[in-house]
Write a protein that holds these residues in place. Structure first.
Motif, PDB file in Angstrom:
ATOM      1  N   ALA A 819     -21.556   8.656 -12.082  1.00 32.87           N
ATOM      2  CA  ALA A 819     -22.779   9.142 -11.163  1.00 32.87           C
ATOM      3  C   ALA A 819     -23.891   7.922 -11.001  1.00 32.87           C
ATOM      4  O   ALA A 819     -24.057   7.005 -11.733  1.00 32.87           O
ATOM      5  CB  ALA A 819     -23.633  10.148 -12.156  1.00 32.87           C
ATOM      6  N   HIS A 820     -24.299   8.063  -9.708  1.00 34.35           N
ATOM      7  CA  HIS A 820     -25.185   7.012  -9.364  1.00 34.35           C
ATOM      8  C   HIS A 820     -26.610   7.045 -10.042  1.00 34.35           C
ATOM      9  O   HIS A 820     -26.968   8.042 -10.437  1.00 34.35           O
ATOM     10  CB  HIS A 820     -25.704   7.388  -7.885  1.00 34.35           C
ATOM     11  CG  HIS A 820     -26.303   6.261  -6.981  1.00 34.35           C
ATOM     12  ND1 HIS A 820     -25.928   4.973  -6.845  1.00 34.35           N
ATOM     13  CD2 HIS A 820     -27.692   6.208  -6.580  1.00 34.35           C
ATOM     14  CE1 HIS A 820     -26.648   4.143  -6.339  1.00 34.35           C
ATOM     15  NE2 HIS A 820     -27.970   4.959  -6.359  1.00 34.35           N
ATOM     16  N   GLY A 821     -26.999   5.905 -10.538  1.00 27.90           N
ATOM     17  CA  GLY A 821     -28.157   5.872 -11.198  1.00 27.90           C
ATOM     18  C   GLY A 821     -27.661   5.757 -12.729  1.00 27.90           C
ATOM     19  O   GLY A 821     -28.728   5.395 -13.420  1.00 27.90           O
ATOM     20  N   PHE A 822     -26.669   5.724 -13.120  1.00 22.62           N
ATOM     21  CA  PHE A 822     -26.275   5.706 -14.581  1.00 22.62           C
ATOM     22  C   PHE A 822     -25.062   4.821 -14.618  1.00 22.62           C
ATOM     23  O   PHE A 822     -24.143   4.759 -15.632  1.00 22.62           O
ATOM     24  CB  PHE A 822     -25.592   7.010 -15.086  1.00 22.62           C
ATOM     25  CG  PHE A 822     -26.779   8.132 -15.119  1.00 22.62           C
ATOM     26  CD1 PHE A 822     -27.433   8.287 -16.397  1.00 22.62           C
ATOM     27  CD2 PHE A 822     -27.128   9.142 -14.118  1.00 22.62           C
ATOM     28  CE1 PHE A 822     -28.656   9.085 -16.303  1.00 22.62           C
ATOM     29  CE2 PHE A 822     -28.114   9.977 -14.306  1.00 22.62           C
ATOM     30  CZ  PHE A 822     -28.725   9.987 -15.107  1.00 22.62           C
ATOM     31  N   GLU A 823     -24.972   3.886 -13.661  1.00 26.40           N
ATOM     32  CA  GLU A 823     -23.956   2.810 -13.934  1.00 26.40           C
ATOM     33  C   GLU A 823     -24.213   1.566 -15.058  1.00 26.40           C
ATOM     34  O   GLU A 823     -25.672   1.485 -15.183  1.00 26.40           O
ATOM     35  CB  GLU A 823     -23.991   1.933 -12.835  1.00 26.40           C
ATOM     36  CG  GLU A 823     -23.636   2.639 -11.231  1.00 26.40           C
ATOM     37  CD  GLU A 823     -24.733   3.125 -10.567  1.00 26.40           C
ATOM     38  OE1 GLU A 823     -25.801   3.305 -11.346  1.00 26.40           O
ATOM     39  OE2 GLU A 823     -24.435   3.492  -9.313  1.00 26.40           O
ATOM     40  N   GLY A 824     -23.457   1.127 -15.653  1.00 26.63           N
ATOM     41  CA  GLY A 824     -23.751   0.373 -16.954  1.00 26.63           C
ATOM     42  C   GLY A 824     -23.511  -1.048 -16.426  1.00 26.63           C
ATOM     43  O   GLY A 824     -22.910  -1.527 -15.523  1.00 26.63           O
ATOM     44  N   SER A 825     -24.346  -2.039 -17.339  1.00 32.34           N
ATOM     45  CA  SER A 825     -24.260  -3.248 -17.346  1.00 32.34           C
ATOM     46  C   SER A 825     -24.180  -3.919 -18.547  1.00 32.34           C
ATOM     47  O   SER A 825     -24.367  -3.174 -19.637  1.00 32.34           O
ATOM     48  CB  SER A 825     -25.827  -3.919 -16.769  1.00 32.34           C
ATOM     49  OG  SER A 825     -25.951  -3.367 -15.647  1.00 32.34           O
ATOM     50  N   THR A 826     -23.607  -5.200 -18.812  1.00 31.78           N
ATOM     51  CA  THR A 826     -23.308  -5.774 -19.921  1.00 31.78           C
ATOM     52  C   THR A 826     -24.075  -7.267 -19.796  1.00 31.78           C
ATOM     53  O   THR A 826     -24.085  -7.998 -19.009  1.00 31.78           O
ATOM     54  CB  THR A 826     -21.840  -6.294 -20.237  1.00 31.78           C
ATOM     55  OG1 THR A 826     -21.077  -5.139 -20.132  1.00 31.78           O
ATOM     56  CG2 THR A 826     -21.571  -7.074 -21.228  1.00 31.78           C
ATOM     57  N   LEU A 827     -24.742  -7.208 -21.065  1.00 33.73           N
ATOM     58  CA  LEU A 827     -25.691  -8.645 -21.269  1.00 33.73           C
ATOM     59  C   LEU A 827     -24.851  -9.315 -22.443  1.00 33.73           C
ATOM     60  O   LEU A 827     -24.560  -8.870 -23.337  1.00 33.73           O
ATOM     61  CB  LEU A 827     -27.013  -8.380 -21.707  1.00 33.73           C
ATOM     62  CG  LEU A 827     -27.926  -7.623 -20.843  1.00 33.73           C
ATOM     63  CD1 LEU A 827     -29.239  -7.313 -21.527  1.00 33.73           C
ATOM     64  CD2 LEU A 827     -27.900  -8.058 -19.289  1.00 33.73           C
ATOM     65  N   LEU A 828     -24.472 -10.710 -21.930  1.00 32.22           N
ATOM     66  CA  LEU A 828     -23.923 -11.462 -23.055  1.00 32.22           C
ATOM     67  C   LEU A 828     -24.984 -12.449 -23.310  1.00 32.22           C
ATOM     68  O   LEU A 828     -25.627 -13.094 -22.591  1.00 32.22           O
ATOM     69  CB  LEU A 828     -22.936 -12.258 -22.166  1.00 32.22           C
ATOM     70  CG  LEU A 828     -22.172 -13.232 -23.238  1.00 32.22           C
ATOM     71  CD1 LEU A 828     -21.490 -12.600 -24.589  1.00 32.22           C
ATOM     72  CD2 LEU A 828     -21.017 -13.932 -22.523  1.00 32.22           C
ATOM     73  N   LEU A 829     -25.450 -12.572 -24.685  1.00 29.01           N
ATOM     74  CA  LEU A 829     -26.414 -13.287 -25.231  1.00 29.01           C
ATOM     75  C   LEU A 829     -26.080 -14.561 -25.527  1.00 29.01           C
ATOM     76  O   LEU A 829     -24.659 -14.891 -25.480  1.00 29.01           O
ATOM     77  CB  LEU A 829     -27.339 -12.720 -26.304  1.00 29.01           C
ATOM     78  CG  LEU A 829     -27.584 -11.189 -25.928  1.00 29.01           C
ATOM     79  CD1 LEU A 829     -28.512 -10.891 -27.328  1.00 29.01           C
ATOM     80  CD2 LEU A 829     -28.567 -11.038 -24.998  1.00 29.01           C
TER      81      LEU A 829
END
Length: 897
Positions: A819-829
């Motif tokens: 669903a548009h608006g609920f795309e995920g992202s990954t942060l690598l610290l």
């Protein structure tokens, strides 16, 4: 498949003078019997592929020809049609109600899914980022010849080619201006008067396309007109590209807008589901998608705030009323119907295409204070069961090609209205994009089918009156036209005749149809001294809307309206007082204050647009004008302020009110609500003193410490970050980046195959009672029965919106269509930790919400990289430990939730 064959047989009669390209698959269209329209009207197929392909927008000229902008090269199919997209011209030459001629006006490699075409006699305006292009058909042969005709880029600098959130169509206004709008991709352009406009915001390289500027770099910077604007905007200008004026901003993606003969602007706007809307645009106002400095609405969302109010920042100062928020969808073209074949009762109807829902909505806006009441009706509909498919707000997917009820019928849910227009014959014409999918930057119909439907009274016989713009009589005929851009040509022709046109224009002003009569008023200031005198007399009209248009006509014509504004400021009509306030915008405070004070005295304490008009009239001089109001109202002790004066202070965000607001925030004499409102008001003042005052409220253990802490944290890492609060926040432990210990949250990608399929679930009978128990696993991420975070989509009405089949698919294989608006992202610290979730704010700190609703603030200096996830954040059925029966039970329960 009778309707497919009918379409092919019908289309074969076309004169295909532009057979440069043919789709690989046979064209299709929805059968006309599938549509529901108001009683007494009928739907007929006026044109279909191969006469046109993938229509993005259309306009209709005085001869009844329909000009279509095509998007064959849309998105991932860029390059599908060699030579570029085109503007096609379709015509019904024998008057039988069906197009029998189709040819190319212009085709260029640089035309890549243009989203707008406007026709003004022999001038054709095409909206193709980065340019607004004007083609003049000098020899009037309806074919652009570069050796004979003229091509001019009148404005350039509009961001994102081949992107839906970019430059949209141009339409003529009743004032002789051209109006256009642009989505939230932003723009950096200079008009022909030499003014540069910086339309910035936090949206950059989202959703593909070709980007020409970084609108985030100009966010928060004033334009040469002296005002601060954000991406997503409406503008009006002279037809030569001079004197551009921004008249609305802060949109997400208003696909099109419509200005009626009273000068009122209406539009729809898209949403990160589910808060699409149709609204009246308060002149110069912000819809609220971006904050003043260009940050996303999500960065300032309040705890437990309703999504629709948060999305359009309805609880913040500096936004106009959102109108009708109807939920998820994909709004497209609009038009305002005033006169024509549909009869007088249809006059004043705003029509708005909703491609995601397979409908066209209708409204008959009614004046309500300083705004309009927007009551929604369904005007044209091919979706008979209310189950939506193939749209972002129901999780994507696609509609099946064939109808469920009849395998020989094209599925009526493939109807995707991209535009609606009014012909010179007074009928309504609707362009159909026709696709299993809408939104998500995708098109799945390889046949590139498109259609144009005509909606008119049963037995309607089209008649397009011949118009001679070289005569006053012919120009009057054009001004009477139902078609907006034909009316503009009549206005323009009469304006050039000056005082000679006055008798005919005065006669038109007495027409029994109020929509036609009011068009004459706009011309009066341009028709010599006598015309100007008549317009000034109308400022005393007993009819408030006539009086309003006379005022606007004088203002748009560049006349001094200050004395008139003084009179309107004390008029009983809130609409007239609203315009008086707006006309003070840009004037010195010593001139603006007396008028705004009178308007403010008459505020009812609740009308959002009315209060906003005061703020817009005071813009750039809020502190001086608030001080003048305080002295005029003589509220005395700040603890004795009325609630209405407190709210006026909230809207004007004056630096001169900082000490008074701090006193109110600390006073035990006021209620908790009044104290908290003082803190909130303080938080919107863009001043070092306000930041310092808020910090003092937090550190001195005052009565408003909790409220002040919340606002300080939001502002201190956002709009107030420039005031150097980082050190103070760290010293007090409110926000110390060095002491933050990020929590690692990862979402593992599920196996490509599950232990059961969608089909397995659909064969089972669900049990709602058992499903209620299974739903307990959903509250980890979804808000359900007043429990759980607003992390995933709200499950209330979820199954009813998208249907059981799509719901099952979303649970079994959530990555199939995110669903548009609920795309995920990954942060690598930098310390090796990984965090998966939804980015709420991409400033410093980055704010990320992860599974379970865990929200973390992460200093940018701790982040090594960030990338978008290719799979869903939602766990699939196997990962959640759900059996096929569990899923069937869960969906059965959610059907009634």
């Amino acid at each position: 498949m009778t309707h497919r064959l009918f379409t092919l047989s019908f289309a074969a009669t076309a004169s295909l003078t532009a057979a440069d390209w043919e789709a690989p698959n046979a064209p299709e269209a929805v059968g006309t019997h599938a549509f529901q329209v108001p009683e007494g009207l009928e739907v007929t197929l006026w044109a279909a592929t191969p006469q046109l392909y993938n229509p993005t927008n259309m306009d209709i000229d005085a001869a009844g020809r329909i000009w279509v902008a095509e998007g064959v090269n849309y998105r991932r199919h860029k390059g599908r049609r060699e030579g570029g997209d085109r503007i096609a011209v379709l015509q019904d030459t024998d008057g039988d109600g069906q197009a029998d001629s189709s040819h190319t006006f212009v085709q260029e490699e640089g035309l890549v899914a243009p989203l707008g075409v406007g026709v003004f006699d022999n001038v054709v305006v095409v909206s193709q980022p980065p340019d607004l292009i004007v083609y003049t058909d000098v020899d009037r042969d309806l074919v652009f010849d570069p050796l004979v005709d003229k091509r001019e880029v009148i404005l350039t600098g509009f961001n994102a080619r081949n992107h839906d959130h970019s430059l949209h169509s141009v339409t003529g206004g009743p004032d002789g201006k051209w109006y256009f709008n642009n989505g939230n991709c932003g723009a950096l352009f200079t008009d022909k008067s030499g003014k540069t406009f910086r339309m910035g915001g936090g949206y950059h390289k989202n959703g593909g396309g070709d980007w020409f500027i970084n609108s985030t770099e100009i966010a928060g910077k004033k334009s040469d007109d002296g005002f601060l604007w954000t991406s997503g905007f409406s503008a009006r200008m002279n037809p030569d590209g001079s004197d551009v004026e921004i008249i609305g901003h802060g949109y997400r993606n208003s696909y099109e807008h419509a200005v009626n003969s009273f000068g009122e602007l209406f539009q729809n706007d898209n949403d990160d589901p589910p808060a699409c809307r149709n609204s009246y645009v308060l002149e110069y106002g912000s819809a609220g998608y971006f904050t003043r400095d260009g940050r996303f609405y999500k960065t300032v969302k309040r705890p437990k705030q309703d999504h629709g109010r948060a999305h359009w920042r309805q609880d913040d100062p500096g936004t106009f009323d959102a109108g009708d928020i109807y939920g998820g969808g994909s709004p497209t073209g609009v038009v305002f119907y005033e006169n024509g074949a549909l009869g007088e009762k249809a006059g004043g109807t705003f029509l708005s295409c909703e491609a995601g829902r397979n409908v066209i909505f209708s409204y008959q806006p009614e004046v309500l204070g300083a705004g309009y009441r927007m009551e929604r009706h369904t005007w044209m509909n091919s979706n008979h069961d209310g189950q939506f498919v193939g749209s972002d707000f129901v999780g994507g997917g696609k509609a099946e090609q064939m109808a469920d009820t009849d395998p020989d019928e094209v599925n009526p849910k493939l109807f995707r209205p991209s535009d609606v227009a009014i012909g010179a014959d007074g009928a309504i014409y609707v362009a159909d994009w026709f696709d299993p999918r809408v939104g998500g930057h995708a098109d799945l119909d390889d046949s590139c089918s498109g259609a144009i439907y005509r909606i008119a009274p049963q037995g309607f016989k089209p008649n397009n009156p011949e118009i001679d713009l070289t005569s006053i009589e012919g120009a009057i005929s054009a001004l009477r036209s139902p078609a907006p851009n034909v009316r503009w040509t009549g206005f323009n022709a009469l304006r050039t005749r000056g005082e000679k046109a006055l008798p005919a224009v005065l006669a038109l002003s007495k027409d029994s149809n109020p929509w036609i009569a009011i068009r004459a008023v706009w011309l009066l200031p341009h028709l010599g001294d006598e015309g100007l005198a008549v317009c000034n007399q109308l400022l005393q009209s007993a009819d408030e809307r006539t009086r309003l248009v006379a005022f606007r006509a004088l203002k748009r014509a560049g006349k001094d309206v200050y004395r008139s504004a003084q009179q309107l400021a004390i008029h009983p009509s809130a609409a007239l007082r609203r315009d008086a306030a707006l006309s003070m915008r840009g004037l010195p405070p010593e001139l603006a204050s007396p008028v705004l004070i009178e308007v403010a005295k008459r505020w009812d304490g609740s009308d959002k647009n009315y209060l906003e008009s005061i703020g817009l009239g005071a813009e750039n001089h809020e502190a001086e004008i608030w001080t003048a109001m305080r002295d005029a109202f003589a509220p005395g002790d700040p603890l004795k302020w009325s609630d209405s004066f407190a709210r006026i202070t909230w809207r004007l965000w004056p630096s001169t009110a900082i000490d008074d607001l701090k006193a109110r925030a600390n006073s035990p004499e006021l209620t908790v609500e009044q104290r908290d409102f003082a803190v909130e008001s303080l938080s919107f003042i863009d001043d070092q003193g306000a930041a310092d005052a808020m910090f003092e409220l937090v550190t001195r253990d005052g009565l408003s410490k909790n409220s002040a802490t919340s606002w300080l944290l939001m502002r201190g890492t956002g709009a107030w970050a420039k005031f150097g609060l980082s050190k103070k926040l760290a010293e007090t432990g409110i926000y110390d980046p060095r002491k933050i210990e990020p929590i690692e949250v990862t979402v593992h990608k599920a196996d490509k195959t599950t232990t059961f399929t969608e089909a397995d679930v659909l064969e089972l009978q669900g049990d709602a009672e058992r499903g209620k128990l299974a739903a307990a696993r959903c509250v980890m991420c979804h808000h359900l029965n007043e429990m759980g975070p607003h992390y995933g989509p709200d499950l209330k009405g979820w199954v009813s919106r998208q249907g059981a089949e799509m719901a099952v698919r979303s649970i079994v294989d959530p990555s199939a269509d995110i669903a548009h608006g609920f795309e995920g992202s990954t942060l690598l610290l930098k310390d090796g930790k990984k965090i998966d979730g939804i980015l709420i704010s991409e400033g410093n700190p980055v704010v990320m919400t992860s599974t379970g609703g865990l929200t973390q603030m992460l200093p940018t200096g701790r982040i090594k990289s960030r990338k978008k996830m290719k799979h869903s954040l939602m766990l699939n059925a196997d990962q959640l430990g759900l059996t096929a029966q569990d899923v069937a039970d869960l969906v059965e329960y959610l059907k009634s939730y």
